[in-house]
Design a protein around this motif. Structure first.
Motif, PDB file in Angstrom:
ATOM      1  N   ILE A 245      52.443  43.974  61.896  1.00  0.00           N
ATOM      2  CA  ILE A 245      52.514  42.533  62.133  1.00  0.00           C
ATOM      3  C   ILE A 245      51.261  41.984  62.805  1.00  0.00           C
ATOM      4  O   ILE A 245      50.713  40.954  62.393  1.00  0.00           O
ATOM      5  CB  ILE A 245      53.762  42.198  62.982  1.00  0.00           C
ATOM      6  CG1 ILE A 245      55.033  42.518  62.187  1.00  0.00           C
ATOM      7  CG2 ILE A 245      53.750  40.733  63.411  1.00  0.00           C
ATOM      8  CD1 ILE A 245      56.296  42.380  62.990  1.00  0.00           C
ATOM      9  N   ILE A 246      50.764  42.654  63.834  1.00  0.00           N
ATOM     10  CA  ILE A 246      49.682  42.091  64.638  1.00  0.00           C
ATOM     11  C   ILE A 246      48.369  41.950  63.869  1.00  0.00           C
ATOM     12  O   ILE A 246      47.764  40.873  63.879  1.00  0.00           O
ATOM     13  CB  ILE A 246      49.482  42.915  65.926  1.00  0.00           C
ATOM     14  CG1 ILE A 246      50.686  42.696  66.845  1.00  0.00           C
ATOM     15  CG2 ILE A 246      48.198  42.514  66.639  1.00  0.00           C
ATOM     16  CD1 ILE A 246      50.604  43.439  68.153  1.00  0.00           C
ATOM     17  N   PRO A 247      47.855  43.003  63.155  1.00  0.00           N
ATOM     18  CA  PRO A 247      46.583  42.830  62.433  1.00  0.00           C
ATOM     19  C   PRO A 247      46.594  41.688  61.417  1.00  0.00           C
ATOM     20  O   PRO A 247      45.652  40.891  61.390  1.00  0.00           O
ATOM     21  CB  PRO A 247      46.364  44.193  61.758  1.00  0.00           C
ATOM     22  CG  PRO A 247      47.084  45.155  62.640  1.00  0.00           C
ATOM     23  CD  PRO A 247      48.297  44.413  63.103  1.00  0.00           C
TER      24      PRO A 247
ATOM     25  N   SER B  52      42.200  34.234  62.651  1.00  0.00           N
ATOM     26  CA  SER B  52      40.733  34.251  62.636  1.00  0.00           C
ATOM     27  C   SER B  52      40.191  33.515  61.420  1.00  0.00           C
ATOM     28  O   SER B  52      39.196  32.784  61.513  1.00  0.00           O
ATOM     29  CB  SER B  52      40.227  35.695  62.649  1.00  0.00           C
ATOM     30  OG  SER B  52      40.647  36.377  63.812  1.00  0.00           O
ATOM     31  N   LEU B  53      40.826  33.698  60.255  1.00  0.00           N
ATOM     32  CA  LEU B  53      40.381  33.014  59.043  1.00  0.00           C
ATOM     33  C   LEU B  53      40.486  31.498  59.202  1.00  0.00           C
ATOM     34  O   LEU B  53      39.598  30.753  58.765  1.00  0.00           O
ATOM     35  CB  LEU B  53      41.207  33.474  57.839  1.00  0.00           C
ATOM     36  CG  LEU B  53      40.967  34.905  57.344  1.00  0.00           C
ATOM     37  CD1 LEU B  53      41.956  35.246  56.241  1.00  0.00           C
ATOM     38  CD2 LEU B  53      39.546  35.100  56.862  1.00  0.00           C
ATOM     39  N   GLN B  54      41.567  31.044  59.820  1.00  0.00           N
ATOM     40  CA  GLN B  54      41.729  29.602  60.031  1.00  0.00           C
ATOM     41  C   GLN B  54      40.640  29.053  60.946  1.00  0.00           C
ATOM     42  O   GLN B  54      40.121  27.953  60.733  1.00  0.00           O
ATOM     43  CB  GLN B  54      43.114  29.323  60.641  1.00  0.00           C
ATOM     44  CG  GLN B  54      44.283  29.750  59.769  1.00  0.00           C
ATOM     45  CD  GLN B  54      44.248  29.124  58.395  1.00  0.00           C
ATOM     46  OE1 GLN B  54      44.128  27.906  58.249  1.00  0.00           O
ATOM     47  NE2 GLN B  54      44.345  29.935  57.354  1.00  0.00           N
TER      48      GLN B  54
ATOM     49  N   ARG C 260      39.438  43.665  58.479  1.00  0.00           N
ATOM     50  CA  ARG C 260      38.761  43.143  59.673  1.00  0.00           C
ATOM     51  C   ARG C 260      38.535  44.258  60.693  1.00  0.00           C
ATOM     52  O   ARG C 260      37.473  44.344  61.312  1.00  0.00           O
ATOM     53  CB  ARG C 260      39.581  42.008  60.296  1.00  0.00           C
ATOM     54  CG  ARG C 260      38.873  41.290  61.435  1.00  0.00           C
ATOM     55  CD  ARG C 260      39.666  40.073  61.871  1.00  0.00           C
ATOM     56  NE  ARG C 260      39.684  39.052  60.848  1.00  0.00           N
ATOM     57  CZ  ARG C 260      38.758  38.108  60.726  1.00  0.00           C
ATOM     58  NH1 ARG C 260      37.738  38.057  61.572  1.00  0.00           N
ATOM     59  NH2 ARG C 260      38.849  37.199  59.782  1.00  0.00           N
ATOM     60  N   LEU C 261      39.528  45.125  60.862  1.00  0.00           N
ATOM     61  CA  LEU C 261      39.375  46.253  61.783  1.00  0.00           C
ATOM     62  C   LEU C 261      38.282  47.200  61.301  1.00  0.00           C
ATOM     63  O   LEU C 261      37.478  47.702  62.098  1.00  0.00           O
ATOM     64  CB  LEU C 261      40.706  47.006  61.914  1.00  0.00           C
ATOM     65  CG  LEU C 261      41.877  46.233  62.551  1.00  0.00           C
ATOM     66  CD1 LEU C 261      43.139  47.087  62.522  1.00  0.00           C
ATOM     67  CD2 LEU C 261      41.548  45.847  63.987  1.00  0.00           C
ATOM     68  N   ALA C 262      38.263  47.453  59.975  1.00  0.00           N
ATOM     69  CA  ALA C 262      37.258  48.355  59.411  1.00  0.00           C
ATOM     70  C   ALA C 262      35.847  47.792  59.583  1.00  0.00           C
ATOM     71  O   ALA C 262      34.895  48.539  59.847  1.00  0.00           O
ATOM     72  CB  ALA C 262      37.549  48.604  57.931  1.00  0.00           C
TER      73      ALA C 262
END
Length: 402
Positions: free
Chosen positions: A68-70, A77-79, A262-264
């Motif tokens: 859920i969190i990522p 972040s995209l917004q 995004r994490l990668a």
């Protein structure tokens, strides 16, 4: 004599009788002890069961948090990034409420990007061209900051024949129709055009020229995608395109939707497509933004998925009409193979380009750039800029005399 009485004694004991009795007592005692210890064992098993359940619940919580969190962080972040990273262009309504992004500068040739890529690939090219003419760069439907095609599901197939909605999205016909709406109707750019396209963008530019030759002055085609690509060398590109390329973009789309991309990018596991080039910081950030955007990546997948329909459409058009000889055509290729794909694929691509030149563009000027590959747009932009400037100067000189 009366018989002698035998003294009263205990019942005769058999050998081992004492041990047998003792064993019985021990067995009974043991049975009692077992009976006493059994509840303790049951309590222990219950505790173990509860402990296992607690561990499972805790693990499930972490899994849910990871799921859920990522995605939530990525969406937020995209917004936030949309407004700050959007280039200084405009969204033009091309019909049915769909808007395409376009940015113009100077007084020049509209440009079209490679398959699945945005107008950012022209970052090092268009500023130099804008000194000589007006340059417009745009994003095809669904890519970058352009909206995905609108499909009116309430319309019947018969009704779609008489509307802009008739074309199948993400095919050559729809891309050409979008281009025509954007440049001649929605924004009414001055004509004639010098069209500059790379890979799929080059194919769309040729397609447009064959349909609207009166609007076009010249073509500059960079590593053009040919409709005969899949026919070369036993279809090696067919296997690669549908067996590896599309699944790769689908995995990127899934990773973006889950927030894993995004994490990668944050930890350096993944790089954006233009990584390693000397690009402005804003373009670097925008490329990362797009790689985290499921909507953009969905359109990348669709452009690749419908490529056979695009090839079929342009083959049909070529049977009826060729690129007019009065239109100047310059074709630019490199003499180096793309190191990111296997050698057989490079060879098949080169053969398809040669077939395009010999069969469909025999009057074209072919420029081979020494040391360049498919990434010349951002690695060797001067190789693209010079032929376009030359074409612009020739047009201005001819126009002056007229």
């Amino acid at each position: 004599m009366p018989p002698r009485r035998r003294p009263a004694t205990s019942p005769p004991l058999v050998a081992g009788g004492i041990h047998k009795a003792q064993q019985d007592e021990d067995t009974a005692g043991s049975s009692d002890k077992k009976h006493v210890k059994k509840p303790k064992k049951c309590v222990t098993e219950t505790q173990q069961g509860r402990s296992l359940t607690a561990r499972c619940v805790a693990s499930l919580k972490y899994i849910l948090l990871f799921i859920i969190i990522p995605p939530f962080i990525n969406y937020a972040s995209l917004q936030k990034e949309y407004s700050s990273l959007k280039p200084t262009g405009e969204l033009y309504d091309v019909g049915w409420g769909q808007k395409l992004f376009m940015m113009c500068e100077g007084k020049g040739p509209p440009t079209d990007a490679p398959t699945g890529m945005t107008s950012d690939v022209w970052t090092l090219v268009w500023p130099k061209l804008s000194k000589h003419a007006k340059v417009c760069i745009y994003d095809r439907a669904g890519l970058g900051f352009s909206e995905r095609p609108y499909i009116n599901q309430s319309q019947t197939a018969e009704e779609r024949k008489y509307t802009r909605n008739q074309w199948q999205p993400y095919t050559g016909e729809r891309m050409v129709d979008d281009f025509n709406q954007l440049f001649t109707v929605s924004s009414q750019q001055p004509q004639p055009f010098i069209l500059v396209g790379a890979e799929l963008g080059a194919l769309v530019s040729m397609f447009y020229t064959q349909l609207y030759e009166g609007n076009v002055l010249g073509l500059v085609l960079i590593n053009p995608l040919s409709e005969r690509l899949f026919e070369q060398d036993q279809g090696v590109w067919t296997q690669y395109w549908f067996g590896q390329l599309i699944p790769t973009y689908q995995s990127f789309q899934l990773g973006a939707a889950l927030g894993l991309t995004r994490l990668a990018l944050m930890v350096g596991i993944l790089k954006h497509p233009l990584a390693g080039m000397e690009l402005p910081a804003e373009v670097e950030m925008r490329q990362k933004y797009l790689l985290c955007n499921p909507r953009h990546l969905s359109s990348v997948v669709d452009e690749h998925h419908f490529i056979n329909e695009t090839f079929s459409q342009i083959k049909t058009l070529r049977l009826m009409k060729s690129v007019p000889k009065n239109i100047s055509v310059t074709l630019i290729t490199g003499n180096y193979y793309d190191e990111q794909i296997p050698s057989p694929l490079n060879k098949a691509w080169a053969k398809s380009e040669q077939s395009l030149i010999s069969r469909d563009l025999p009057h074209a000027t072919h420029i081979v750039v020494n040391g360049a590959d498919h990434h010349m747009l951002y690695r060797d932009p001067s190789a693209v800029v010079e032929p376009v400037i030359k074409m612009i100067k020739q047009y201005k000189l001819r126009h002056k005399h007229q």
